[in-house]
Enzyme design. Sequence first.
Site, mmCIF file in Angstrom:
data_model
loop_
_atom_site.group_PDB
_atom_site.id
_atom_site.type_symbol
_atom_site.label_atom_id
_atom_site.label_comp_id
_atom_site.label_asym_id
_atom_site.label_seq_id
_atom_site.Cartn_x
_atom_site.Cartn_y
_atom_site.Cartn_z
ATOM 1 N N TRP A 131 0.806 -1.222 0.000
ATOM 2 C CA TRP A 131 0.000 0.000 0.000
ATOM 3 C C TRP A 131 0.840 1.274 0.000
ATOM 4 O O TRP A 131 0.345 2.337 -0.338
ATOM 5 C CB TRP A 131 -0.926 0.033 1.229
ATOM 6 C CG TRP A 131 -0.260 -0.273 2.535
ATOM 7 C CD1 TRP A 131 -0.258 -1.461 3.196
ATOM 8 C CD2 TRP A 131 0.523 0.622 3.344
ATOM 9 N NE1 TRP A 131 0.471 -1.369 4.365
ATOM 10 C CE2 TRP A 131 0.967 -0.096 4.474
ATOM 11 C CE3 TRP A 131 0.889 1.970 3.233
ATOM 12 C CZ2 TRP A 131 1.751 0.466 5.484
ATOM 13 C CZ3 TRP A 131 1.684 2.541 4.221
ATOM 14 C CH2 TRP A 131 2.094 1.794 5.331
ATOM 15 N N ASN A 132 2.127 1.205 0.384
ATOM 16 C CA ASN A 132 2.859 2.461 0.601
ATOM 17 C C ASN A 132 3.249 3.161 -0.698
ATOM 18 O O ASN A 132 3.337 4.386 -0.745
ATOM 19 C CB ASN A 132 4.083 2.226 1.490
ATOM 20 C CG ASN A 132 5.049 1.213 0.930
ATOM 21 O OD1 ASN A 132 4.675 0.311 0.189
ATOM 22 N ND2 ASN A 132 6.309 1.339 1.298
ATOM 23 N N LYS A 175 -2.763 -8.993 -7.054
ATOM 24 C CA LYS A 175 -3.480 -8.924 -5.776
ATOM 25 C C LYS A 175 -2.939 -7.703 -5.026
ATOM 26 O O LYS A 175 -1.875 -7.730 -4.416
ATOM 27 C CB LYS A 175 -3.242 -10.214 -4.980
ATOM 28 C CG LYS A 175 -3.520 -10.168 -3.474
ATOM 29 C CD LYS A 175 -4.920 -9.730 -3.103
ATOM 30 C CE LYS A 175 -5.094 -9.760 -1.578
ATOM 31 N NZ LYS A 175 -4.598 -8.543 -0.888
ATOM 32 N N PRO A 176 -3.653 -6.575 -5.092
ATOM 33 C CA PRO A 176 -3.182 -5.364 -4.402
ATOM 34 C C PRO A 176 -3.512 -5.411 -2.923
ATOM 35 O O PRO A 176 -4.330 -6.211 -2.472
ATOM 36 C CB PRO A 176 -3.967 -4.256 -5.104
ATOM 37 C CG PRO A 176 -5.267 -4.919 -5.475
ATOM 38 C CD PRO A 176 -4.919 -6.349 -5.803
ATOM 39 N N GLY A 206 6.347 -6.790 0.752
ATOM 40 C CA GLY A 206 5.592 -6.679 1.992
ATOM 41 C C GLY A 206 6.419 -7.095 3.187
ATOM 42 O O GLY A 206 7.647 -6.984 3.182
ATOM 43 N N SER A 207 5.759 -7.601 4.211
ATOM 44 C CA SER A 207 6.421 -7.907 5.473
ATOM 45 C C SER A 207 7.232 -9.191 5.397
ATOM 46 O O SER A 207 6.951 -10.087 4.589
ATOM 47 C CB SER A 207 5.383 -8.029 6.588
ATOM 48 O OG SER A 207 4.649 -9.238 6.450
ATOM 49 N N GLU A 260 10.593 -8.721 -1.818
ATOM 50 C CA GLU A 260 11.256 -7.642 -1.072
ATOM 51 C C GLU A 260 10.515 -7.503 0.242
ATOM 52 O O GLU A 260 9.315 -7.237 0.268
ATOM 53 C CB GLU A 260 11.225 -6.342 -1.884
ATOM 54 C CG GLU A 260 12.123 -5.265 -1.291
ATOM 55 C CD GLU A 260 11.327 -4.186 -0.591
ATOM 56 O OE1 GLU A 260 11.219 -4.263 0.658
ATOM 57 O OE2 GLU A 260 10.829 -3.281 -1.264
ATOM 58 N N LEU A 261 11.246 -7.704 1.363
ATOM 59 C CA LEU A 261 10.604 -7.950 2.649
ATOM 60 C C LEU A 261 10.920 -6.909 3.713
ATOM 61 O O LEU A 261 10.972 -7.206 4.895
ATOM 62 C CB LEU A 261 11.001 -9.346 3.143
ATOM 63 C CG LEU A 261 10.700 -10.483 2.155
ATOM 64 C CD1 LEU A 261 11.181 -11.806 2.706
ATOM 65 C CD2 LEU A 261 9.213 -10.535 1.828
ATOM 66 N N CYS A 285 10.210 1.393 2.717
ATOM 67 C CA CYS A 285 11.035 0.265 3.150
ATOM 68 C C CYS A 285 12.503 0.634 3.272
ATOM 69 O O CYS A 285 13.234 -0.002 4.031
ATOM 70 C CB CYS A 285 10.852 -0.918 2.199
ATOM 71 S SG CYS A 285 11.094 -0.524 0.467
ATOM 72 N N GLU A 302 11.239 -2.791 12.331
ATOM 73 C CA GLU A 302 10.939 -1.780 11.325
ATOM 74 C C GLU A 302 9.855 -0.863 11.873
ATOM 75 O O GLU A 302 8.813 -1.327 12.341
ATOM 76 C CB GLU A 302 10.464 -2.465 10.038
ATOM 77 C CG GLU A 302 10.271 -1.538 8.870
ATOM 78 C CD GLU A 302 9.929 -2.295 7.592
ATOM 79 O OE1 GLU A 302 10.336 -1.833 6.507
ATOM 80 O OE2 GLU A 302 9.249 -3.332 7.671
#
Length: 455
Positions: free
Chosen positions: A139-140, A163-164, A213-214, A235-236, A269, A364
């Site tokens: 979402w960012n 899938k947003p 995401g996370s 990318e986490l 991130c 984070e």
Amino acid sequence: MAVLTSYDAGSYHKVAGSDTIQATAVGSVDALAISELPQIIAQAKASQKAWTSLALSERQQYVVKAYQALAEVQDELAMLIGQEMGKDYRRATYEVGGTIQNAPYFAGEIGDALTAEDLGNNTQLQYRPLGIVAIISPWNYPLAMANNLLLPALIAGNSVILKPSEQTPLVAQLFVDTLNKVLPAHVLQVAQGDKALGQALVIADINMVAFTGSMAAGKHIMANAAPRLKRLVMELGGNDPMIVMASANIDAAVRFAVASSFENAGQMCTSTERVYVDERIADEFEQKVVQLASRYQVGKWDQTQVNIGPMVNPTQHQKVLQQLQDAKAKGAQFLLGSDEYPLPFIHPTVVSGLTPDMLLEREETFGPVVAISRFNDINDAITRANDSIYGLSAAVFGGQGANAVAEQLEAGMVGVNQGGGAGNAPWVGAKQSGFGFHGTAAGHRQFAQVRVMSY
């Protein structure tokens, strides 16, 4: 049919007759039921066969033309980004404009990366489609981060199911609907829904998952992709350190520390989350950080001169407060701001006395916080910078010896007197911040199957 409601990140009101605070609804989209997944996967399979039969240059032309159509909805996309995730209109406009304007360049770069190579002896190195690529986007940066994965996936000849994030469904729906005015039917589809839908998509009959995401979600995806060895690019997130040496240009280091910590309200991130400053310059550094941070303006997306928008939702707002309250309880000094802010904003906050046991150092944060610690020995600063399960980006500011310090940092992107990942470089994380990467020829090729063809 179920619907997914979108909420205004910067607007809350009391529910009549109670003390409950509720966000204001912006709109809704149709949510995809898990039982409907097989149907869209079947459509993706059928469309992919025709899509991959096109020449690489034809797929490029389709994609470039589709992105040109986005210009008609540029202002609407920027407005929706502002409403759904809180980004101020100027930054939202940059995100949309960059996505549209850069598409032809990246389409060309991707095409070059995926062009077959002659190895001699009548042998070619080819880059063939994988099949169906599921893109699970955050979402960012709801447009830019989806776009970074979508372009190479499509041009490689894959069909895509996007899938947003459920925080930004309206942005994704307008984005996909506009592209699909040009693209062949079902080459690109959107799957709107919650976490359960994303998990169902990962285990479905697809060939690759590209996720941003996370870390926790990434590990879950990896486990569920394992039985069929699905390709992964993930990318986490990060917990990015910055080291400021005594020889640093203090003003430049201050500008970077504040800008990097506050960009997108800290919801980035590669945001700087831990600043380690040489004791000899720490007083001056902290004073100047507070002076600069105090100039940042907080407000909704449509207010002029706003630098920091709201937290995307109450959960993220509470997470930042929890970290600030933990830091205060463990002895941190608040040079600017506090550990108490009402929804939906976190105001510019500067904390000194960061210690290794604080959540601000271990986790984070994703909020507009400059967290500072002092050091006497550069080796101690390097050790603390590396003492993290994350390894996305890192920065060192200093004169002589800065390069040697940077070489010791455990991150996928490291910058000396600048941020990591500058220029047209791959976006890559080390340690548990990433698996695979995207960007540049090497990243684009991760969306394709390498094949050696000898004639």
